[in-house]
Design a protein around this motif. Sequence first.
Motif, PDB file in Angstrom:
ATOM      1  N   ALA A  95       0.835  -1.207   0.000  1.00 53.32           N
ATOM      2  CA  ALA A  95       0.000   0.000   0.000  1.00 53.32           C
ATOM      3  C   ALA A  95       0.867   1.253   0.000  1.00 53.32           C
ATOM      4  O   ALA A  95       0.586   2.227  -0.713  1.00 53.32           O
ATOM      5  CB  ALA A  95      -0.931  -0.007   1.202  1.00 53.32           C
ATOM      6  N   ALA A 120      -5.256   4.040   3.373  1.00 49.46           N
ATOM      7  CA  ALA A 120      -4.822   2.786   2.747  1.00 49.46           C
ATOM      8  C   ALA A 120      -3.876   2.014   3.662  1.00 49.46           C
ATOM      9  O   ALA A 120      -4.001   0.791   3.822  1.00 49.46           O
ATOM     10  CB  ALA A 120      -4.150   3.082   1.412  1.00 49.46           C
ATOM     11  N   TYR A 188      -6.753   3.492  -2.302  1.00 48.29           N
ATOM     12  CA  TYR A 188      -5.771   4.511  -1.938  1.00 48.29           C
ATOM     13  C   TYR A 188      -5.876   5.787  -2.759  1.00 48.29           C
ATOM     14  O   TYR A 188      -5.274   6.802  -2.418  1.00 48.29           O
ATOM     15  CB  TYR A 188      -4.359   3.940  -2.051  1.00 48.29           C
ATOM     16  CG  TYR A 188      -3.982   3.482  -3.448  1.00 48.29           C
ATOM     17  CD1 TYR A 188      -3.028   4.161  -4.187  1.00 48.29           C
ATOM     18  CD2 TYR A 188      -4.578   2.371  -4.036  1.00 48.29           C
ATOM     19  CE1 TYR A 188      -2.672   3.750  -5.459  1.00 48.29           C
ATOM     20  CE2 TYR A 188      -4.235   1.944  -5.290  1.00 48.29           C
ATOM     21  CZ  TYR A 188      -3.283   2.634  -6.009  1.00 48.29           C
ATOM     22  OH  TYR A 188      -2.939   2.231  -7.272  1.00 48.29           O
TER      23      TYR A 188
END
Length: 567
Positions: A95, A120, A188
């Motif tokens: 991430a 995220a 994200y």
Amino acid sequence: MASAKFTVFQPVPVPSGPPEYEAQRASILAEFAAKVLRELFLPQAVFDSAPRNVTAIPRECGLLTAEELAITENYDAVTLAEAMRTRKLTAVAVATAFAKRAIIAHQLTSCLSEWFMDEAVARAQELDAHLARTGITVGPLHGVPVSLKEIIPLAGHTSSTGLLVTRHVDDADSQLVAILRAAGAVFYCKTAQPQAVMSYESASPAGRVLNPHHTGLSAGGSSGGEAALVALRGSVLGIGSDIGGSVRGPAALSGVYGFKSTSAALFPIHDFVKGGFAATMTVPAAAGPIASSLRGIDLFTSVVHAARPYLQDPSLAPLPWSGLAGTGSAKKPLKVGFMTHDGAIVPQPPVLRALAWARAQLDAAAPGQFETKDFAPYGSAQVMASQRAAYWPDGGRGLKAALAAAGEPMFPLTEWIIRDGAAATEVTGEMSATGVLALRVARDAFRVAFAAHWTAQDVDVVVCPAFVGPAPVHETGLYWNYAAFWNYLDYPGVAVPTPVTVLAKGGEGFAAEHAVPLSDECRHVRQLWGEGDFEGAPVGLQIVARRHHDNELFGALHVMKEALGLK
């Protein structure tokens, strides 16, 4: 050294408006910039001497560690999922890497509408803890970063239909997002789209998306932000929408993969646009993935299909999904038609070169594997005239009212796409129910006629252009024929990259066999080719199958992928 301010490269600015509008734009841009860590600002020198091709900058800018470069460059969605399942990689590391690369990509191309790295990473931490505690993943997308086009509702984040007045924060996930979240996806960022989400140039009040391979060219629309982000490896799997080529066009122009399914077959979209979109009364829309590999698209589709979305949204057909192992893989020989032009516009030379390359690759494959043949064009000009009117049965009145409410200027390509709808309703002001019915009756009659045409051609799939050329110069993405045609028919299609790129200016021209333009539009496309500089731009193609033959399409792609070098 990082820049002192957050800069997004914009060599071709979007149209400006009155002070109130500009103040609202400035507020949105400032809100975005405030969320970006200073250490992720690109150095000002990058913008002062930016090359046309910016694809190497994320690797060379020094903002990503060696591990982050490896994560973002060496995996697709399938291998990422496997690496996290086996604990080779953590969800937090993945991430972090993709969120950082995405914000670098945004500074280079204006490809994002929103960015939320903290959220995220927090979700990734939960996933890592779950795997450590239970020894099993949350689902098949455990930890896989997924980017979303701005129009797609994600709880707690902003969506719109590309107009300032429609911008709002969603209080719940859309059905499609909920399925992905339950499967372990990590969200994200959201990606940029055009004004009114109806343009082959992803230019909006937030900025203009640039093509990473050549920033003087468009990244396409309306999922241009997604395609640019995937091309820069800021995402390996993103979700767009397609009503006129909005997934396939940007994917082809940016050298990545994009899939438009048969509508109401695989992917739920019923909660994307509150109040609906009048164009879909005649031209169906579909969601679709943009990805760095075909198998990433297959994984995404398998995950959504396994959730049985048709039980929640009864407009969806409960079709099976066999994907790359589909029935097309059993056909020998696979009959592949090549449509080199649509009878209305001859594509620009690099597209013809890509088609010739693809046919030669299939012809050189193992004997008996493929039978290639010419596929005759049929009715493109008729379709495009009907389709442009069908997009705006109110003549654009609602759009104009929404623009006026925010003092938002109408962008040139927005004006272009509503032109036929406005002309068709000039006297009445809005198309009647009888008028819309007439469009649908004509559409259905054409579908029947084209089905007979396809049968007479005796092919399993068709390879054709995805656009009239490589990525167009900004503000010249006018002719959607090659992608929008298949929306009208509701045929599934996949955009795939090729190794063909545009030669230096003057390096190729139209062959003698295409000396005479087929139409005024064809003549204009030649003019644009002569005036523009497209050197280095990638050229993608499109492979399509009959309506509801999505499995057969992917089965065919499985057979074709080795010959065409597809991933």
